[in-house]
Design an enzyme around this catalytic site. Structure first.
Site, PDB file in Angstrom:
ATOM      1  CB  VAL A  58     -41.565   1.551 -10.501  1.00 29.82           C
ATOM      2  CG1 VAL A  58     -40.959   0.497  -9.510  1.00 29.82           C
ATOM      3  CG2 VAL A  58     -41.734   1.351 -11.928  1.00 29.82           C
ATOM      4  CB  SER A 136     -30.711   0.453 -22.393  1.00 29.66           C
ATOM      5  OG  SER A 136     -30.469   0.108 -23.720  1.00 29.66           O
ATOM      6  CE1 TYR A 149     -36.363  -0.606 -22.907  1.00 29.20           C
ATOM      7  CE2 TYR A 149     -34.476  -0.286 -24.227  1.00 29.20           C
ATOM      8  CZ  TYR A 149     -35.157  -0.978 -23.159  1.00 29.20           C
ATOM      9  OH  TYR A 149     -34.183  -1.565 -22.364  1.00 29.20           O
ATOM     10  CB  ALA A 150     -33.356   4.590 -27.525  1.00 29.64           C
ATOM     11  CE  LYS A 153     -34.152   1.125 -19.849  1.00 33.21           C
ATOM     12  NZ  LYS A 153     -33.970   0.977 -18.604  1.00 33.21           N
TER      13      LYS A 153
HETATM   14  P1  NAP Z   1     -37.441  -8.386 -17.710  1.00 31.48           P
HETATM   15  O1  NAP Z   1     -37.016  -9.876 -17.799  1.00 31.48           O
HETATM   16  O2  NAP Z   1     -38.961  -8.392 -18.500  1.00 31.48           O
HETATM   17  O3  NAP Z   1     -37.564  -7.926 -16.312  1.00 31.48           O
HETATM   18  C1  NAP Z   1     -38.464  -6.641 -15.883  1.00 31.48           C
HETATM   19  C2  NAP Z   1     -39.203  -6.753 -14.716  1.00 31.48           C
HETATM   20  O4  NAP Z   1     -39.661  -5.314 -14.333  1.00 31.48           O
HETATM   21  C3  NAP Z   1     -40.327  -7.764 -14.941  1.00 31.48           C
HETATM   22  O5  NAP Z   1     -40.341  -8.588 -13.815  1.00 31.48           O
HETATM   23  C4  NAP Z   1     -41.412  -6.973 -14.868  1.00 31.48           C
HETATM   24  O6  NAP Z   1     -42.561  -7.312 -14.235  1.00 31.48           O
HETATM   25  C5  NAP Z   1     -41.055  -5.792 -14.056  1.00 31.48           C
HETATM   26  N1  NAP Z   1     -41.737  -4.478 -14.267  1.00 31.48           N
HETATM   27  C6  NAP Z   1     -42.098  -3.774 -15.492  1.00 31.48           C
HETATM   28  N2  NAP Z   1     -42.806  -2.747 -15.178  1.00 31.48           N
HETATM   29  C7  NAP Z   1     -43.168  -2.546 -13.796  1.00 31.48           C
HETATM   30  C8  NAP Z   1     -43.700  -1.640 -13.166  1.00 31.48           C
HETATM   31  N3  NAP Z   1     -44.065  -0.805 -13.642  1.00 31.48           N
HETATM   32  N4  NAP Z   1     -43.269  -1.605 -11.699  1.00 31.48           N
HETATM   33  C9  NAP Z   1     -42.642  -2.834 -11.055  1.00 31.48           C
HETATM   34  N5  NAP Z   1     -42.230  -3.860 -11.989  1.00 31.48           N
HETATM   35  C10 NAP Z   1     -42.194  -3.587 -13.096  1.00 31.48           C
HETATM   36  O7  NAP Z   1     -36.593  -7.256 -18.373  1.00 31.48           O
HETATM   37  P2  NAP Z   1     -34.987  -7.358 -18.258  1.00 31.48           P
HETATM   38  O8  NAP Z   1     -34.283  -7.621 -19.503  1.00 31.48           O
HETATM   39  O9  NAP Z   1     -34.346  -8.101 -16.896  1.00 31.48           O
HETATM   40  O10 NAP Z   1     -34.740  -5.590 -17.982  1.00 31.48           O
HETATM   41  C11 NAP Z   1     -34.473  -5.100 -16.752  1.00 31.48           C
HETATM   42  C12 NAP Z   1     -34.126  -3.895 -16.916  1.00 31.48           C
HETATM   43  O11 NAP Z   1     -32.743  -3.823 -17.690  1.00 31.48           O
HETATM   44  C13 NAP Z   1     -35.319  -2.784 -17.791  1.00 31.48           C
HETATM   45  O12 NAP Z   1     -35.069  -1.391 -17.251  1.00 31.48           O
HETATM   46  C14 NAP Z   1     -34.434  -2.811 -19.288  1.00 31.48           C
HETATM   47  O13 NAP Z   1     -34.970  -1.757 -19.932  1.00 31.48           O
HETATM   48  C15 NAP Z   1     -33.039  -2.927 -18.931  1.00 31.48           C
HETATM   49  N6  NAP Z   1     -32.337  -3.312 -20.070  1.00 31.48           N
HETATM   50  C16 NAP Z   1     -32.525  -4.689 -20.449  1.00 31.48           C
HETATM   51  C17 NAP Z   1     -31.463  -5.083 -21.438  1.00 31.48           C
HETATM   52  C18 NAP Z   1     -31.805  -6.406 -22.049  1.00 31.48           C
HETATM   53  O14 NAP Z   1     -30.928  -6.456 -23.003  1.00 31.48           O
HETATM   54  N7  NAP Z   1     -32.252  -7.277 -21.382  1.00 31.48           N
HETATM   55  C19 NAP Z   1     -30.514  -4.155 -21.957  1.00 31.48           C
HETATM   56  C20 NAP Z   1     -30.304  -2.809 -21.409  1.00 31.48           C
HETATM   57  C21 NAP Z   1     -31.386  -2.588 -20.429  1.00 31.48           C
HETATM   58  P3  NAP Z   1     -43.654  -8.102 -15.431  1.00 31.48           P
HETATM   59  O15 NAP Z   1     -43.085  -9.201 -15.921  1.00 31.48           O
HETATM   60  O16 NAP Z   1     -44.765  -8.515 -14.533  1.00 31.48           O
HETATM   61  O17 NAP Z   1     -44.433  -7.086 -16.410  1.00 31.48           O
END
Ligand code: NAP
Length: 242
Positions: A58, A136, A149-150, A153
């Site tokens: 992306v 987030s 990160y923060a 976001k």
């Molecule tokens: P996750 O399980 O690691 O999933 C993130 C996905 O995004 C992975 O499949 C990753 O692919 C993909 N990705 C990373 N870089 C990318 C890029 N440049 N282009 C396209 N895809 C890419 O993480 P998640 O926890 O579900 O997080 C999803 C979103 O929610 C993120 O924006 C995160 O900051 C946000 N978030 C998460 C939490 C939490 O507690 N989990 C809380 C608040 C916000 P690869 O694995 O191949 O790198």
């Protein structure tokens, strides 16, 4: 509607894609790794939905534009965009290398900008669209060892409000979701000390599950959320109360 969910090969993005598939939308499943996107798309199809996988970074303008052109050719222009792709990284402020700072902003902020830029013209032309940005709760309250990160976001929350002010009267609703800790690989990678301390301070006493974010995105796209404009909804176990 045609929905593009970025970073949907894992965690929250996969849950959102599955939920939108169950809601009857045709889902374009993006991930950095095509194989991961394929897995989610296959699950949606197994559940009776329609989905196609697209591998793209992306933060790469050409890759994003090519992906949106291909989705438009395959299914029609995305009418729903969920900017979810991202990754976590934890370090004390002075240990954050400038390269990592740039990478966090490239994927989270520039990625959001590029995907929105690629999808918005068709939404405006149609006078209808939904953009949901996954922020987030750390963008609202900050987090130790998470300045980069923060900060990214918080930028996404500001972008959500600004774009909402620009395009809402043209039929495009823009909102953000700012989850608290959700059980995904991203959170599993954080330190045990951080997770234990965070769990202890949550009024609900538990982290969320990805499906619980999928439901919030589904709501924001529904007509029940017609008055939600530029909002940041917080499925965060009570970590932030606004
Ligand atoms: P996750 O399980 O690691 O999933 C993130 C996905 O995004 C992975 O499949 C990753 O692919 C993909 N990705 C990373 N870089 C990318 C890029 N440049 N282009 C396209 N895809 C890419 O993480 P998640 O926890 O579900 O997080 C999803 C979103 O929610 C993120 O924006 C995160 O900051 C946000 N978030 C998460 C939490 C939490 O507690 N989990 C809380 C608040 C916000 P690869 O694995 O191949 O790198």
């Amino acid at each position: 509607m045609i929905a593009l969910v970025t970073g949907a090969g894992s965690g929250i993005g996969a849950a959102i894609a599955l939920r939108l598939g169950r809601d009857g939308h045709t889902v374009a499943v993006n991930d950095l790794t095509l194989a991961a996107a394929e897995e989610t798309a296959a699950q949606i199809r197994e559940n009776g939905g329609q989905a196609t996988a697209y591998g793209a970074d992306v933060s790469d303008e050409q890759a994003v534009n090519d992906m949106v052109a291909k989705i438009t050719e395959d299914h029609g222009a995305p009418e729903i965009l969920v900017n979810n792709a991202g990754f976590g990284h934890q370090a004390l402020f002075m240990d954050i290398a400038p390269e990592m700072f740039d990478k966090i902003f490239a994927v989270h902020v520039r990625g959001n900008f590029l995907c929105t830029r690629a999808c918005l013209p068709a939404m405006l032309a149609k006078g209808q669209g939904h953009i949901i940005n996954i922020a987030s709760q750390l963008g609202q309250i900050g987090g130790v060892e998470l300045t980069h990160y923060a900060g990214a976001k918080a930028a996404i929350i500001g972008m959500t409000k600004s774009l909402a002010r620009e395009v809402s009267d043209k039929g495009v609703r823009v909102n953000a979701v700012a989850p608290g800790p959700i059980n995904t690989p991203l959170v599993k990678a954080l330190s045990e000390t951080w997770k234990a301390a965070k769990r202890a301070e949550l009024p609900l006493g538990r982290f969320g599950d990805p499906d619980e974010v999928g439901g919030v995105v589904s709501f924001l796209i529904s007509d029940d959320a017609a008055l939600f404009v530029g909002q940041t909804l917080g499925p965060n176990s009570g970590d932030v109360m606004l």
